[in-house]
Write an enzyme that holds these catalytic residues in place. Structure first.
Site, PDB file in Angstrom:
ATOM      1  N   HIS A 138       0.876  -1.182   0.000  1.00 57.99           N
ATOM      2  CA  HIS A 138       0.000   0.000   0.000  1.00 57.99           C
ATOM      3  C   HIS A 138       0.912   1.230   0.000  1.00 57.99           C
ATOM      4  O   HIS A 138       2.022   1.176   0.533  1.00 57.99           O
ATOM      5  CB  HIS A 138      -0.841  -0.049   1.280  1.00 57.99           C
ATOM      6  N   ASP A 226       3.280  -4.241   8.166  1.00 56.26           N
ATOM      7  CA  ASP A 226       2.063  -3.448   8.025  1.00 56.26           C
ATOM      8  C   ASP A 226       0.887  -4.413   8.191  1.00 56.26           C
ATOM      9  O   ASP A 226       0.576  -5.197   7.304  1.00 56.26           O
ATOM     10  CB  ASP A 226       2.077  -2.785   6.642  1.00 56.26           C
ATOM     11  N   GLN A 229      -4.335  -4.856   7.109  1.00 56.47           N
ATOM     12  CA  GLN A 229      -5.345  -5.798   6.619  1.00 56.47           C
ATOM     13  C   GLN A 229      -5.377  -7.088   7.428  1.00 56.47           C
ATOM     14  O   GLN A 229      -6.370  -7.812   7.398  1.00 56.47           O
ATOM     15  CB  GLN A 229      -5.084  -6.140   5.147  1.00 56.47           C
ATOM     16  N   LYS A 252     -10.299  -0.331  10.781  1.00 61.12           N
ATOM     17  CA  LYS A 252     -10.504  -1.579  10.028  1.00 61.12           C
ATOM     18  C   LYS A 252     -10.809  -2.749  10.972  1.00 61.12           C
ATOM     19  O   LYS A 252     -11.070  -3.854  10.554  1.00 61.12           O
ATOM     20  CB  LYS A 252      -9.257  -1.899   9.203  1.00 61.12           C
ATOM     21  N   CYS A 396      -4.606   2.446  -3.699  1.00 62.57           N
ATOM     22  CA  CYS A 396      -3.357   3.000  -3.130  1.00 62.57           C
ATOM     23  C   CYS A 396      -2.216   2.005  -3.292  1.00 62.57           C
ATOM     24  O   CYS A 396      -1.405   1.807  -2.372  1.00 62.57           O
ATOM     25  CB  CYS A 396      -3.520   3.378  -1.661  1.00 62.57           C
TER      26      CYS A 396
END
Ligand SMILES: Cc1ncc(COP(=O)(O)O)c(C=O)c1O
Length: 438
Positions: A138, A226, A229, A252, A396
């Site tokens: 991303h 990261d 998600q 999220k 993104c």
């Protein structure tokens, strides 16, 4: 540990039915769906809807408990401060950090990555060094490293993609993963840092980050994962993953927006200068000099989003109340249903899945696709007219799009509140797109 091995046992019709029944009970926890029962919200990878207990908490907070953090000597402020610090401990337990001092609250994943880039990596990076990321990041985990490399004359190295094909009934779908052999070859004694997504927001694939962390460790290279998600698709154990930094966003994870988490190993956080300066992050200030508070306060300058942090604690309670095996099975069942439909329905043969897998337990509930001859924005608009919300665009992740020779995809993503009807509405919506546009 985020891996779908927990659901790799064969899914039977009975478990599918039980899971779907369970999911419909979960949907009732989300007020937005009782107000809009017609919606099939399939954009949770962008932001998740909020359960009643998070919404109720926030309302109650504003009505009953709002007060400034850390500064008041009165009871209301002391209580808010206690609640805020309790969430720090809760987050530490949630991701298996060593202690609350390893948890820094920030605005979100983007903010957390920028903090690490500026405060940890920038002071260590010199011309001729390199940073390793992947081709499926991303922009939040791409731009901070690109900009830092450009500023210092360091090299941004990119783990390439490994592409394959998955057979459908009428066409082949695109499988995309990281090329691990190249990753090893790209690490050398000038590699200062590695930053990788745990799960790709475009492809939904769960990356082999434990192996990559292990590889980095053999060369003493610190790693940031990261988890934007990943965090909402199963339990995360930062120690077992072997990373040095882990970041995610509250919105999220069924929580409020404006809040995120940076986990950093204590030894590393202690070496890092402040990212921003201002109120609440100091030990002592005089006109001549300033000493800073120890981590994590050192990194929390200014008035923090108190309600969002405490609301994140409520969201974590909600998430942890979901039986993990059942949640994973549910999301994977929906992914399988949708994938099977796109792979094998004759009227949908113009659809190509991007990021398909032969074994769908290697993915979370994210399904990217393109339709020959139709722009993804048109797919998104026509699906919207059928009350189906999907994301359309480059997500993104323009470097990934360029690598795949695409400008955009449409993406459906599944969460705890989705059900079989959503998948059906989604597939019917795609038929509508094809009928209208081709
Ligand atoms: C993999 C990944 N990383 C980072 C981000 C950025 O998250 P935020 O906008 O909450 O900072 C996202 C958001 O979609 C994402 O999917």
């Amino acid at each position: 540990m985020l891996n779908n091995e927990k659901i790799s046992a064969k899914t039977t019709q009975q478990t599918v039915r039980q899971t779907i029944q369970w999911a419909s009970e979960q949907r009732d926890q989300f007020p937005i769906f009782s107000r809009h029962p017609e919606w099939s919200y399939l954009d949770s990878a962008a932001t998740a809807q909020k359960p009643r207990r998070v919404i109720d908490f926030l309302q109650e907070f504003w009505c009953e408990r709002n007060a400034p953090l850390h500064r008041g000597v009165y009871r209301l402020s002391a209580q808010v401060t206690q609640d805020y610090e309790d969430v720090r401990e809760k987050v530490a337990r949630f991701i298996h950090a060593g202690c609350g001092n390893e948890i820094v609250f920030c605005r979100g994943t983007t903010d957390a990555i920028n903090l690490v880039a500026h405060s940890f990596v920038a002071p260590r990076l010199k011309k001729g060094d390199n940073i390793l990321i992947s081709a499926m990041e991303h922009h939040a985990n791409f731009l901070p490293w690109q900009q830092l490399c450009q500023k210092t004359g360091a090299e941004l190295r990119i783990i390439p993609l490994r592409k394959g094909l998955v057979e459908g009934a009428f066409r082949q779908h695109l499988q995309v993963g990281l090329d691990l052999e190249s990753a090893e070859a790209l690490l050398d004694d000038r590699t200062q840092f590695m930053a990788l997504n745990h799960v790709s927001n475009v492809l939904g694939v769960i990356n082999p980050v434990t192996d990559l962390c292990q590889l980095a460790k053999t060369k003493n290279i610190p790693v940031l994962l990261d988890g934007a998600q990943a965090i909402v698709h199963g339990s995360v154990d930062v120690k077992a993953l072997g990373c040095d930094f882990y970041v995610f966003s509250g919105h999220k994870l069924y929580g409020p927006d404006g809040v995120g988490v940076l986990y950093g190993r204590s030894e590393l956080l202690e070496t890092m200068p402040p990212y921003q300066t201002g109120g609440d992050m100091i030990e002592f200030v005089s006109t001549a000099e300033t000493t800073f508070a120890p981590p994590p306060q050192r990194f929390e300058a200014g008035t923090m989003p108190v309600s969002a942090v405490i609301g994140l604690g409520v969201a974590i309670d909600y998430f942890q109340s979901l039986p993990e095996e059942r949640l994973l099975r549910h999301e994977n069942t929906l992914l399988q249903l949708a994938t099977e439909n796109l792979r094998s329905t004759k009227s949908l043969q113009k659809v190509q899945i991007i990021g398909d897998e032969t074994d769908l337990t290697r993915k979370v509930g994210v399904l990217s696709f393109v339709i020959e001859g139709v722009h993804p924005h048109d797919i998104g608009s026509i699906l919207d007219s059928a009350n189906v919300a999907v994301r359309a665009g480059h997500h993104c992740a323009q470097p990934l799009m360029a690598d795949l020779k695409l400008t955009a995809t449409a993406r459906a993503s599944f969460a705890v509140y989705n059900n079989e009807r959503d998948v059906q509405q989604f597939c019917e919506g795609i038929e509508k797109v094809i009928t209208m546009m081709i």
